[in-house]
Design a protein around this motif. Structure first.
Motif, PDB file in Angstrom:
ATOM      1  N   GLU A  71      62.812  19.217  11.259  1.00  0.00           N
ATOM      2  CA  GLU A  71      61.456  19.396  12.162  1.00  0.00           C
ATOM      3  C   GLU A  71      61.759  20.508  12.970  1.00  0.00           C
ATOM      4  OE1 GLU A  71      59.302  16.957  15.767  1.00  0.00           O
ATOM      5  OE2 GLU A  71      61.337  16.514  15.198  1.00  0.00           O
ATOM      6  N   ARG A 130      52.217  19.570   9.888  1.00  0.00           N
ATOM      7  CA  ARG A 130      52.009  18.412   9.171  1.00  0.00           C
ATOM      8  C   ARG A 130      52.353  18.694   7.584  1.00  0.00           C
ATOM      9  NH1 ARG A 130      46.368  15.196   8.442  1.00  0.00           N
ATOM     10  NH2 ARG A 130      45.958  16.998   7.345  1.00  0.00           N
ATOM     11  N   MET A 147      56.135  18.993   7.257  1.00  0.00           N
ATOM     12  CA  MET A 147      56.664  17.572   7.310  1.00  0.00           C
ATOM     13  C   MET A 147      56.501  16.794   5.992  1.00  0.00           C
ATOM     14  SD  MET A 147      58.227  17.584  10.129  1.00  0.00           S
ATOM     15  CE  MET A 147      58.598  19.407   9.941  1.00  0.00           C
ATOM     16  N   GLN A 148      55.304  16.869   5.534  1.00  0.00           N
ATOM     17  CA  GLN A 148      54.986  16.113   4.304  1.00  0.00           C
ATOM     18  C   GLN A 148      55.695  16.806   3.018  1.00  0.00           C
ATOM     19  OE1 GLN A 148      50.680  16.236   4.453  1.00  0.00           O
ATOM     20  NE2 GLN A 148      50.489  14.241   5.564  1.00  0.00           N
ATOM     21  N   GLU A 172      57.350  11.611   7.854  1.00  0.00           N
ATOM     22  CA  GLU A 172      56.095  11.297   7.970  1.00  0.00           C
ATOM     23  C   GLU A 172      55.240  11.848   9.276  1.00  0.00           C
ATOM     24  OE1 GLU A 172      53.663   6.672   8.415  1.00  0.00           O
ATOM     25  OE2 GLU A 172      55.907   7.037   8.336  1.00  0.00           O
ATOM     26  N   CYS A 173      54.153  12.185   9.051  1.00  0.00           N
ATOM     27  CA  CYS A 173      53.785  13.307  10.295  1.00  0.00           C
ATOM     28  C   CYS A 173      52.031  12.972  10.121  1.00  0.00           C
ATOM     29  CB  CYS A 173      53.910  14.646  10.079  1.00  0.00           C
ATOM     30  SG  CYS A 173      53.135  15.546  11.377  1.00  0.00           S
ATOM     31  N   LYS A 174      51.417  12.971  11.231  1.00  0.00           N
ATOM     32  CA  LYS A 174      50.056  12.677  11.631  1.00  0.00           C
ATOM     33  C   LYS A 174      49.481  13.852  12.268  1.00  0.00           C
ATOM     34  CE  LYS A 174      49.668   7.554  11.154  1.00  0.00           C
ATOM     35  NZ  LYS A 174      48.713   7.541   9.938  1.00  0.00           N
ATOM     36  N   ASN A 198      50.557  17.070  17.110  1.00  0.00           N
ATOM     37  CA  ASN A 198      51.080  15.970  15.893  1.00  0.00           C
ATOM     38  C   ASN A 198      51.749  14.942  16.436  1.00  0.00           C
ATOM     39  OD1 ASN A 198      51.478  19.041  14.631  1.00  0.00           O
ATOM     40  ND2 ASN A 198      50.728  17.725  12.967  1.00  0.00           N
ATOM     41  N   VAL A 248      55.094  12.765  14.832  1.00  0.00           N
ATOM     42  CA  VAL A 248      56.020  12.843  13.752  1.00  0.00           C
ATOM     43  C   VAL A 248      56.955  11.561  13.797  1.00  0.00           C
ATOM     44  CG1 VAL A 248      57.530  14.419  15.012  1.00  0.00           C
ATOM     45  CG2 VAL A 248      57.875  14.192  12.458  1.00  0.00           C
ATOM     46  N   LYS A 249      57.367  10.926  12.673  1.00  0.00           N
ATOM     47  CA  LYS A 249      58.250   9.783  12.770  1.00  0.00           C
ATOM     48  C   LYS A 249      59.491  10.075  12.350  1.00  0.00           C
ATOM     49  CE  LYS A 249      58.038   4.865  11.356  1.00  0.00           C
ATOM     50  NZ  LYS A 249      57.643   3.752  10.426  1.00  0.00           N
ATOM     51  N   TRP A 304      58.126   7.274  16.559  1.00  0.00           N
ATOM     52  CA  TRP A 304      57.051   8.298  16.600  1.00  0.00           C
ATOM     53  C   TRP A 304      57.246   9.054  17.826  1.00  0.00           C
ATOM     54  CZ3 TRP A 304      53.840   9.721  12.716  1.00  0.00           C
ATOM     55  CH2 TRP A 304      53.627   8.286  11.868  1.00  0.00           C
ATOM     56  N   ASN A 361      58.695  16.735  20.685  1.00  0.00           N
ATOM     57  CA  ASN A 361      59.446  15.262  20.509  1.00  0.00           C
ATOM     58  C   ASN A 361      59.318  14.759  21.909  1.00  0.00           C
ATOM     59  OD1 ASN A 361      59.689  15.843  17.680  1.00  0.00           O
ATOM     60  ND2 ASN A 361      62.048  15.435  18.062  1.00  0.00           N
TER      61      ASN A 361
END
Length: 363
Positions: A109, A159, A162-163, A168-170, A182, A184-185, A190, A208
């Motif tokens: 990340e 995202r 990350m995918q 996992e990311c939104k 974003n 990110v998990k 998260w 983060n």
């Protein structure tokens, strides 16, 4: 016969009413669609519980890139369009250059964050070149090809990476629909990451963050998105040092600036409490004030998982390359003569602009 005419009349009236209702529904639907479009264009759309399909600033739509990330993981890009294939090729080249075997999810990340904040810098200085691509840098294809992005471009590209890496990311949006970033998990939960806000600075100021830290500069509808309460991978905490007391801060920070460091954080053996908090705040304010000019410094007080105060500095250095140089006298004279000749006047009528040129430029 009279009954037949009456029945026919009633049927006619019924048909007319149905047609009228149908036309009203069509008209209302058309008006609703038009009003929605106006709201989107003006940026006043209603906040919704969605990730994709949201329009930011009335212009930039958040779109899924799952087909691209899935093609990367499976190695099968036969279902992709040419546009998506080119995006995948560019993204793969980036990951090949920044991701190494054995990296943790956090390290992956951070590598993507570093790439985006360092390489997707907009043009600066006096002459700003705006990308003329149709989508304006709001999608990974144009972001990676032109290195120019709006916030939606940063968020959807982050995202996508990350995918591709199975993290996992939104994409999250602000409540007023004018900004996106974003979530990110990582293994402890998260985190918020906003590459757009850290563009060109590399201070990890918006890297983060938990909800508490993120809410200082961002606003979002919290029930729409997962709660971010991680601290383990907040970069501020991961690089935190322990100093003896607040009087150790000045020499420690000056040394960091001399070394060109962008972020420094510390806690103290002599903990901050109600008895020394005023002295600590005065120390920081005075220090930042005296260092102003050499660099731009922002700071935060945060609490770590042990409820200890952590002092963090975000250091942004002045880039001399972006400061326009003063014109030499010969060049200024040539420009003045060309303008005077075109206007049919004498250069003696000109105001002397060159001496004030650099001070007046807004950059």
């Amino acid at each position: 016969m009279k009954e037949k005419r009456t029945t026919a009349f009633l049927i006619f009236i019924s048909i007319a009413v149905c047609v009228s209702i149908a036309l009203s529904v069509v008209t209302l639907a058309g008006q609703t669609k038009a009003m929605k479009k106006i709201e989107e264009i003006q940026g006043f759309g209603e906040d919704v519980n969605l990730e994709d399909g949201v329009v930011i600033a009335g212009e930039y739509e958040i779109k899924s890139t799952l087909p691209i990330s899935e093609a990367y993981k499976t190695g099968d890009k036969s279902a992709l369009s040419d546009f998506e294939k080119e995006t995948l090729d560019m993204a793969t080249d980036v990951l090949d250059g920044i991701i190494e075997d054995g990296m943790s999810d956090f390290e992956k990340e951070k590598a993507v964050y570093d790439y985006l904040t360092k390489n997707l810098t907009n043009d600066t200085g006096i002459l700003t070149v705006i990308s003329n691509n149709d989508d304006g840098g709001d999608n990974p294809h144009d972001v990676l090809k032109y290195h120019n992005a709006v916030c939606v471009g940063y968020a959807t590209t982050f995202r996508m990476f990350m995918q591709m890496l199975d993290i996992e990311c939104k994409v999250i949006h602000s409540s007023d629909l004018i900004h996106s970033w974003n979530l990110v998990k990582l293994d402890d939960g998260w985190y918020h990451t906003d590459c757009y806000m850290d563009n060109g600075m590399n201070t990890y100021h918006n890297f983060n963050m938990n909800d508490e830290r993120c809410s200082q500069d961002h606003d979002w509808t919290r029930e729409y998105f997962p709660e971010a309460k991680g601290k383990k991978y907040n970069y501020v905490f991961s690089v935190c040092e322990t100093l003896d007391d607040i009087y150790s801060v000045p020499s420690w920070l000056v040394e960091a600036i001399d070394n060109g460091e962008s972020l420094k954080s510390c806690t103290f053996k002599e903990e901050i409490n109600s008895e020394n908090e005023n002295a600590a705040q005065y120390m920081v304010d005075q220090l930042v004030s005296q260092l102003d000019g050499d660099c731009a410094i922002n700071y935060d007080w945060m609490l770590n998982e042990k409820s200890q105060y952590v002092l963090c500095f975000y250091i942004d250095y002045v880039n001399d390359e972006n400061i326009p140089a003063e014109l030499d006298d010969e060049t200024a004279a040539e420009i003045d003569n060309a303008i005077a000749e075109a206007l049919g006047i004498d250069t003696s009528e000109f105001d002397d602009m060159n001496d004030e040129f650099v001070d007046e430029v807004d950059y």
